[in-house]
Write a protein that holds these residues in place. Structure first.
Motif, PDB file in Angstrom:
ATOM      1  N   GLN A 213      55.286  -9.040  99.890  1.00 42.03           N
ATOM      2  CA  GLN A 213      55.007  -7.881  99.999  1.00 42.03           C
ATOM      3  C   GLN A 213      56.052  -7.057  99.396  1.00 42.03           C
ATOM      4  O   GLN A 213      57.218  -7.004  99.236  1.00 42.03           O
ATOM      5  N   TYR A 214      55.453  -6.162  98.496  1.00 38.28           N
ATOM      6  CA  TYR A 214      56.087  -5.082  97.739  1.00 38.28           C
ATOM      7  C   TYR A 214      56.563  -4.010  98.468  1.00 38.28           C
ATOM      8  O   TYR A 214      55.608  -3.154  98.965  1.00 38.28           O
ATOM      9  N   LYS A 215      57.799  -3.841  98.752  1.00 38.96           N
ATOM     10  CA  LYS A 215      58.322  -2.704  99.743  1.00 38.96           C
ATOM     11  C   LYS A 215      58.996  -1.714  99.199  1.00 38.96           C
ATOM     12  O   LYS A 215      60.001  -1.940  98.053  1.00 38.96           O
TER      13      LYS A 215
ATOM     14  N   LYS B  16      60.122   2.728  99.612  1.00 37.04           N
ATOM     15  CA  LYS B  16      60.024   3.730 100.725  1.00 37.04           C
ATOM     16  C   LYS B  16      58.762   4.833 100.510  1.00 37.04           C
ATOM     17  O   LYS B  16      58.526   5.211  99.231  1.00 37.04           O
ATOM     18  N   THR B  17      58.002   4.840 101.594  1.00 33.58           N
ATOM     19  CA  THR B  17      56.797   5.555 101.266  1.00 33.58           C
ATOM     20  C   THR B  17      56.985   7.163 101.941  1.00 33.58           C
ATOM     21  O   THR B  17      57.720   7.247 102.910  1.00 33.58           O
TER      22      THR B  17
ATOM     23  N   ARG C 185      48.476  -8.849 105.357  1.00 38.12           N
ATOM     24  CA  ARG C 185      49.562  -9.765 104.982  1.00 38.12           C
ATOM     25  C   ARG C 185      49.608 -10.604 103.908  1.00 38.12           C
ATOM     26  O   ARG C 185      50.199 -11.424 103.297  1.00 38.12           O
TER      27      ARG C 185
ATOM     28  N   HIS D 277      49.942  -1.117 104.639  1.00 36.38           N
ATOM     29  CA  HIS D 277      50.927  -1.766 104.369  1.00 36.38           C
ATOM     30  C   HIS D 277      51.287  -1.579 102.726  1.00 36.38           C
ATOM     31  O   HIS D 277      52.456  -1.820 102.518  1.00 36.38           O
TER      32      HIS D 277
ATOM     33  N   THR E 180      51.982  -0.382  99.334  1.00 32.17           N
ATOM     34  CA  THR E 180      52.730   0.719  98.726  1.00 32.17           C
ATOM     35  C   THR E 180      52.126   1.217  97.318  1.00 32.17           C
ATOM     36  O   THR E 180      52.391   2.171  96.795  1.00 32.17           O
TER      37      THR E 180
ATOM     38  N   SER F 289      54.103   6.393  97.518  1.00 31.48           N
ATOM     39  CA  SER F 289      55.674   6.399  97.294  1.00 31.48           C
ATOM     40  C   SER F 289      55.928   7.236  95.813  1.00 31.48           C
ATOM     41  O   SER F 289      54.955   7.228  95.101  1.00 31.48           O
TER      42      SER F 289
END
Lengths: 224, 436
Positions: free
Chosen positions: B197-199, B201-202, B349, B383, B385, B405
């Motif tokens: 998962q590319y995380k 901050k949103t 996911r 989920h 971004t 983001s």
């Protein structure tokens, strides 16, 4: 304009490259004939206040204070329970109507009835010793009042007649159930009968006028 | 198959569109999945040569409304599930004043569950996904633009690229065709590994788009020596861009690629009729991945996933679970939170990013001369971004990255890779802060 770092063309009015933030340089674009499609200036809005959350937090705090005070003064929580149970009622009758849209007027009335009925049942059992008064008078009278409000609403919002018919059918069915409960317990049935009669007769009139729309809507609601 | 052919070919025969529609099989998840920050909307817009005239646009919307009864609908709650009710209010035209793919008002309104937006030269639609998928929405938008141009005094012949508003709505346009494709003996769906998962901050309620405008000729020249289709090429570049963002990651990186089932099964429904195939690659435990390795790992995978046989498994799962009496007769108030939880915990996911390619949009030349390009924007999953959508018009492809983001890392990797491969790129963004 161009970004020499990313090697991409930019809009005519761009001062920086959106990808790398380097200053845009004035030079001939490599893709000809493109113009920037502008976006409007948008003001960032935070999430609107979560009214239900604020209310829940306030209700929980009040409940805790009431229970603590009741325990300290009376050594029991019966008065506090009254406060705690009346809070959803307060929400349903005072705060929630502020946000009601006319489309959902009938649904909110039915939700309010559920809240008030629960309060009545609790009050009847805890203060009067049995459910009878609530089932005989309180809840049927609520149904009757709600049915009259919905019938009045038919004239105020004629476009909502199909919704009104649905709500009247729900109230009518619930009144009919109360009628059976009262009969089984040997209580008086006249208030329940009156509420059921008002609901079903108003629904029947509406069904007569617009049977196709109502059947259609019910089919949609019950579609599985 | 005979009955399906009959259904497709049936003459209108006095068909009157119903007052309400069941949600189609692919649409049922959206009302449940919707949250305060996830609007389940997508945008499709044409950038015109001239500024859009709002009054004419309103007239065009009014004119096409009777032809599209399944679009002028609003979501309503039923006892067991939501349904779509037709609405007579056609006031859907608004001047763009919010972030792209902004929330559409649902349930407590009599307006349709989409909006027609305009701003200077941009004319588009933002639609709640339960109404239709990208293919149907594009047909709707093309019909709207053709009517708009006709009202402006241009002569636009219909060569089958858009819907004739003089005709009556057809029964097959409103059919949910997923149940017709259900086969009990179809193979079960294989269990899939969760993706990296590319995380990032949103920002709640924030949304931005970055467009990359690319000549089709350049991209074809790049695809040809690699033997890839345009979608495969972009999928490989996007996977590589995600990989470059975090080369330490050793978990499989997957993209979700939606595909229209209309050309595969031959139906012409205007409801949702698309499914997703997930493609990806696993970075090596030791060493680094190269673009060529990614190309080899995804080669032919989209075609494989888009075969009728491969699609029967997800159709069997989706239609089968929706038809299960335990699910079917569960009251809406219980079903909705259960589905929402399942969707957010499990369903999302399986991929890191969604990449949708709508292909090249065909149009009569009399219409094309008034349009600069097309823009397709995905609202993105909760989920996610970042989401990527590609639309082509004439000799230009527009790749749009959207997300909540303010970071541009992956679009930067993506576009700089393209420019290093000799592809000309023009970048535009909705984020005015980033370019001023």
């Amino acid at each position: 304009m161009r970004c020499e770092k990313c090697k991409v063309d930019l809009g005519e009015e761009y001062k920086r490259c959106p990808l790398c933030a380097s200053p845009a340089e004035r030079s001939e674009p490599v893709i000809k004939g493109q113009r920037t499609a502008e976006y409007p200036d948008v003001v960032y809005k935070k999430n609107p206040p979560w009214y239900f959350g604020i209310y829940t937090a306030a209700a929980l705090a009040l409940s805790a204070i009431a229970v603590a005070a009741d325990c300290a003064v009376n050594k029991n929580i019966s008065n506090a329970a009254w406060v705690v149970l009346s809070l959803p009622c307060l929400w349903a009758l005072v705060f929630r109507p502020i946000f009601i849209k006319k489309l959902y007027f009938g649904s909110y009335i039915i939700r309010d009835i559920i809240c008030l009925s629960l309060i009545m049942l609790w009050y009847s059992k805890s203060r009067l010793g049995y459910f009878g008064p609530a089932i005989r008078f309180g809840i049927p009278l609520l149904h009757l009042a709600a049915a009259l409000v919905i019938v009045a609403g038919i004239f105020a919002f004629p476009k909502r007649r199909v919704n009104a018919a649905e709500h009247l059918m729900v109230l009518g069915s619930s009144s009919f159930l109360l009628l059976i409960i009262n009969m089984a317990n040997g209580y008086g049935t006249h208030w329940c009968a009156a509420a059921a009669a008002v609901c079903f007769s108003a629904a029947a009139v509406l069904a007569r006028v617009m049977s196709k729309e109502i059947c259609d809507k019910l089919a949609a609601r019950f579609n599985v | 198959m005979a009955d399906l052919t009959a259904l497709r070919g049936r003459a209108n025969g006095g068909y009157v569109a119903p007052r309400w529609f069941r949600l189609d099989n692919a649409a049922t998840i959206y009302p449940a999945a919707r949250t305060r920050t996830y609007a389940c909307t997508f945008r499709m817009a044409f950038v015109m040569k001239d500024e859009v005239d709002a009054d004419i646009l309103r007239q065009a919307v009014d004119d096409i409304a009777p032809r599209f009864p399944s679009f002028f609908v609003q979501l309503r709650p039923g006892l067991f599930w939501y349904f779509l009710e037709r609405v007579s209010d056609t006031r859907a035209v608004v001047e763009e004043s919010e972030y792209p793919c902004h929330r559409v008002t649902l349930v407590e309104t009599d307006k349709p569950a989409f909006r027609v937006i305009y701003y200077k030269r941009r004319l588009g639609i933002e639609m709640f996904h339960s109404i239709a998928d990208g293919g149907a929405a594009l047909l709707f938008l093309k019909t709207l633009v053709s009517r708009y141009l006709v009202l402006k005094g241009h002569v636009i012949p219909n060569s089958g690229d858009f819907i004739d508003i003089g005709e009556k709505p057809k029964r097959y346009e409103h059919k949910d065709v997923f149940p017709k494709l259900y086969k009990k003996d179809a193979p079960p769906l294989q269990k899939e590994e969760s993706s990296y998962q590319y995380k990032v901050k949103t920002i709640p309620n924030y949304f931005q788009a970055v467009h990359g405008i690319i000549p089709v000729k350049d991209i074809k020249e790049c695809c040809k020596p690699l033997g890839l289709t345009i979608t495969e090429y972009f999928a490989a570049v996007l996977l590589y861009s995600i990989y470059l963002d975090n080369p330490e990651n050793k978990k499989v990186i997957k993209l979700s690629v939606p595909m229209s089932l209309r050309p595969i099964f031959g139906f012409k429904t205007l409801r949702n009729f698309s499914l997703f195939t997930n493609i990806g690659f696993t970075p090596p435990k030791n060493g680094v991945s190269t673009f060529e390795e990614i190309v080899e790992s995804i080669r032919g995978k989209i075609k494989e996933g888009a075969s009728a046989e491969a699609l029967l498994a997800p159709i069997k799962r989706n239609v089968g679970s929706a038809g299960n009496p335990a699910v079917r007769f569960l009251p809406n108030v219980i079903k909705r939170p259960l589905l929402k939880t399942a969707y957010h915990l499990v369903g999302q996911r399986k991929f890191a990013c969604c990449m949708s390619n709508l292909g090249i949009c065909s149009m009569p030349p009399e219409m094309s001369e008034h349009i600069d390009r097309i823009e397709v924007l995905l609202g993105g999953a909760p989920h996610e971004t970042l989401a990527c959508a590609i639309g082509g018009f004439g000799d230009t492809l527009t790749i749009t990255f959207t997300g909540s983001s303010k970071k541009f890392d992956i679009p930067r990797n993506f576009f700089t890779f393209l420019t290093s491969s000799g592809i000309r790129v023009r970048v535009e963004t909705s984020n005015k802060e980033a370019c001023s």
